[in-house]
Design an enzyme around this catalytic site. Structure first.
Site, PDB file in Angstrom:
ATOM      1  CB  SER A 166      -0.844  -0.011   1.276  1.00 27.26           C
ATOM      2  OG  SER A 166      -1.449   1.243   1.498  1.00 27.26           O
ATOM      3  CE1 TYR A 210      -3.981  -2.241   5.071  1.00 23.02           C
ATOM      4  CE2 TYR A 210      -3.202  -0.045   4.481  1.00 23.02           C
ATOM      5  CZ  TYR A 210      -3.690  -1.285   4.115  1.00 23.02           C
ATOM      6  OH  TYR A 210      -3.869  -1.574   2.779  1.00 23.02           O
TER       7      TYR A 210
HETATM    8  N1  LIG Z   1      -8.723  -1.064  -1.236  1.00 32.83           N
HETATM    9  C1  LIG Z   1      -7.760  -0.219  -0.914  1.00 32.83           C
HETATM   10  O1  LIG Z   1      -7.997   0.996  -0.694  1.00 32.83           O
HETATM   11  C2  LIG Z   1      -6.326  -0.701  -0.827  1.00 32.83           C
HETATM   12  C3  LIG Z   1      -5.298   0.247  -0.904  1.00 32.83           C
HETATM   13  C4  LIG Z   1      -3.991  -0.196  -0.818  1.00 32.83           C
HETATM   14  C5  LIG Z   1      -3.712  -1.541  -0.632  1.00 32.83           C
HETATM   15  N2  LIG Z   1      -4.731  -2.437  -0.551  1.00 32.83           N
HETATM   16  C6  LIG Z   1      -4.397  -3.853  -0.322  1.00 32.83           C
HETATM   17  O2  LIG Z   1      -4.950  -4.642  -1.350  1.00 32.83           O
HETATM   18  C7  LIG Z   1      -5.222  -5.970  -0.855  1.00 32.83           C
HETATM   19  C8  LIG Z   1      -6.636  -6.380  -1.249  1.00 32.83           C
HETATM   20  O3  LIG Z   1      -7.541  -5.502  -0.596  1.00 32.83           O
HETATM   21  P1  LIG Z   1      -9.050  -5.240  -1.089  1.00 32.83           P
HETATM   22  O4  LIG Z   1      -9.199  -3.775  -1.165  1.00 32.83           O
HETATM   23  O5  LIG Z   1      -9.388  -6.075  -2.235  1.00 32.83           O
HETATM   24  O6  LIG Z   1      -9.822  -5.712   0.240  1.00 32.83           O
HETATM   25  P2  LIG Z   1     -11.123  -6.618   0.412  1.00 32.83           P
HETATM   26  O7  LIG Z   1     -12.080  -6.379  -0.668  1.00 32.83           O
HETATM   27  O8  LIG Z   1     -11.580  -6.405   1.819  1.00 32.83           O
HETATM   28  O9  LIG Z   1     -10.542  -8.095   0.278  1.00 32.83           O
HETATM   29  C9  LIG Z   1      -9.709  -8.646   1.264  1.00 32.83           C
HETATM   30  C10 LIG Z   1      -9.526 -10.117   0.963  1.00 32.83           C
HETATM   31  O10 LIG Z   1      -8.641 -10.671   1.957  1.00 32.83           O
HETATM   32  C11 LIG Z   1      -9.187 -11.901   2.400  1.00 32.83           C
HETATM   33  N3  LIG Z   1      -8.780 -12.216   3.765  1.00 32.83           N
HETATM   34  C12 LIG Z   1      -8.734 -11.374   4.845  1.00 32.83           C
HETATM   35  N4  LIG Z   1      -8.331 -12.050   5.929  1.00 32.83           N
HETATM   36  C13 LIG Z   1      -8.090 -13.319   5.532  1.00 32.83           C
HETATM   37  C14 LIG Z   1      -7.660 -14.495   6.194  1.00 32.83           C
HETATM   38  N5  LIG Z   1      -7.368 -14.520   7.513  1.00 32.83           N
HETATM   39  N6  LIG Z   1      -7.529 -15.646   5.477  1.00 32.83           N
HETATM   40  C15 LIG Z   1      -7.833 -15.668   4.161  1.00 32.83           C
HETATM   41  N7  LIG Z   1      -8.248 -14.594   3.475  1.00 32.83           N
HETATM   42  C16 LIG Z   1      -8.378 -13.436   4.155  1.00 32.83           C
HETATM   43  C17 LIG Z   1     -10.696 -11.695   2.314  1.00 32.83           C
HETATM   44  O11 LIG Z   1     -11.298 -12.960   2.202  1.00 32.83           O
HETATM   45  P3  LIG Z   1     -12.729 -13.304   2.830  1.00 32.83           P
HETATM   46  O12 LIG Z   1     -13.624 -13.499   1.667  1.00 32.83           O
HETATM   47  O13 LIG Z   1     -12.479 -14.558   3.508  1.00 32.83           O
HETATM   48  O14 LIG Z   1     -13.114 -12.178   3.746  1.00 32.83           O
HETATM   49  C18 LIG Z   1     -10.819 -10.917   1.010  1.00 32.83           C
HETATM   50  O15 LIG Z   1     -10.834 -11.794  -0.096  1.00 32.83           O
HETATM   51  C19 LIG Z   1      -4.982  -5.909   0.666  1.00 32.83           C
HETATM   52  O16 LIG Z   1      -3.709  -6.437   0.965  1.00 32.83           O
HETATM   53  C20 LIG Z   1      -5.010  -4.417   0.964  1.00 32.83           C
HETATM   54  O17 LIG Z   1      -4.249  -4.078   2.108  1.00 32.83           O
HETATM   55  C21 LIG Z   1      -6.043  -2.063  -0.643  1.00 32.83           C
END
Ligand SMILES: NC(=O)c1ccc[n+]([C@@H]2O[C@H](COP(=O)([O-])OP(=O)(O)OC[C@H]3O[C@@H](n4cnc5c(N)ncnc54)[C@H](OP(=O)(O)O)[C@@H]3O)[C@@H](O)[C@H]2O)c1
Length: 256
Positions: A133, A146
């Protein structure tokens, strides 16, 4: 080595789904990982012949079972550590369990998966992409854990990339800025709007991942001005201290 297997964690999330569809369109065979069976099955229906694996990655036995399954499928050629969690809250009001969960999901799990899959990746001459991030380079108030987890992930990725230089395994770091997914609750969205922070689409993040894979880069930061702030924070952190100090009253308003 003919494996074209991509293991994608967090596959059911906003960014995960976009990455899965983009890689599927490029001909990758997918091993989609998440905790929600229904969401995984729905996604796999849009990417026929994909494999799914349901489990909580913070569990040691679950990760071992995942490695066995991947080996049976011919070994992983691309490991994408994308699963992650976030919360905007003060350190003062954070429980010990919340600290452990954030650091485990965002930092320990990707480290342990890299270690667990190293043998398969050495065999396939594969690639690891750790999804960080912009908050992995800029410390932001009320995102302390985070930031700690993503700073850690960035440092780990850089060190491992240098450790494996010449081994045939590429290790890369992808740093999205705010992206339109449900990881951002209504408070974070409202704050981003108030501060004028742009939000990318998950599809854009997926395109950036493909560009990273096609390049010889080992790190890629998404979005302007965020990638400029990353550099300024690295070289002149006091400038960013002062800019964020001015935002602090607004940030505090969105916490209650
Ligand atoms: N969206 C943003 O603004 C943003 C910005 C910068 C970086 N990121 C990074 O991008 C990545 C993806 O984020 P996203 O925005 O797509 O978030 P999201 O929609 O909330 O998806 C998170 C995913 O992580 C999985 N997960 C969480 N805890 C887990 C565990 N203990 N075991 C297995 N799976 C788990 C969730 O699976 P479940 O279906 O099981 O819940 C879900 O598929 C993350 O690393 C986040 O930090 C996001």
């Amino acid at each position: 080595m003919s494996s074209s297997l991509c293991l994608l964690t967090g596959a059911t999330g906003g960014i995960g789904q976009a990455i899965a569809k983009a890689l599927y369109a490029k001909g990758w065979k997918l091993l989609l990982v998440g905790r929600n069976a229904q969401a995984l099955e729905k996604l796999s229906a849009t990417c026929p012949d994909s494999e799914i694996f349901i489990g909580d990655l913070t569990d040691d036995t679950t990760r071992i079972h995942l490695a066995v399954k991947a080996k049976q499928l011919g070994g992983v050629k691309l490991l994408i550590n994308n699963a992650g969690v976030n919360a905007m809250q003060s350190l003062e009001h954070t429980s010990s369990e919340q600290i452990d969960n954030m650091l485990s999901t965002n930092l320990s799990v990707p480290i342990k998966l890299c270690q667990l899959f190293l043998g398969q990746l050495q065999y396939t001459k594969g690639t690891i992409v750790n999804v960080g991030s912009s908050f992995g380079s800029i410390g932001y108030p009320y995102q302390t854990l985070y930031c700690a987890s993503k700073f850690g992930l960035r440092g780990f990725t850089e060190a491992l990339s240098r450790e494996l230089n010449g081994s045939g395994v590429k290790v890369a770091y992808l740093a999205p800025r705010a992206t339109d997914t449900t990881i951002n609750n209504s408070k974070i969205r409202a704050l981003n709007k108030e501060l004028g922070n742009k939000m990318d689409s998950p599809k854009l993040v997926a395109r950036e991942l493909l560009a990273l894979l096609d390049s010889n880069q080992t790190r890629r930061f998404i979005g302007f001005p965020e990638k400029l702030f990353v550099r300024i924070n690295g070289a002149f952190p006091r400038i960013v201290d002062n800019a964020i100090a001015k935002q602090l009253p607004k940030i505090k308003r969105f916490l209650s």
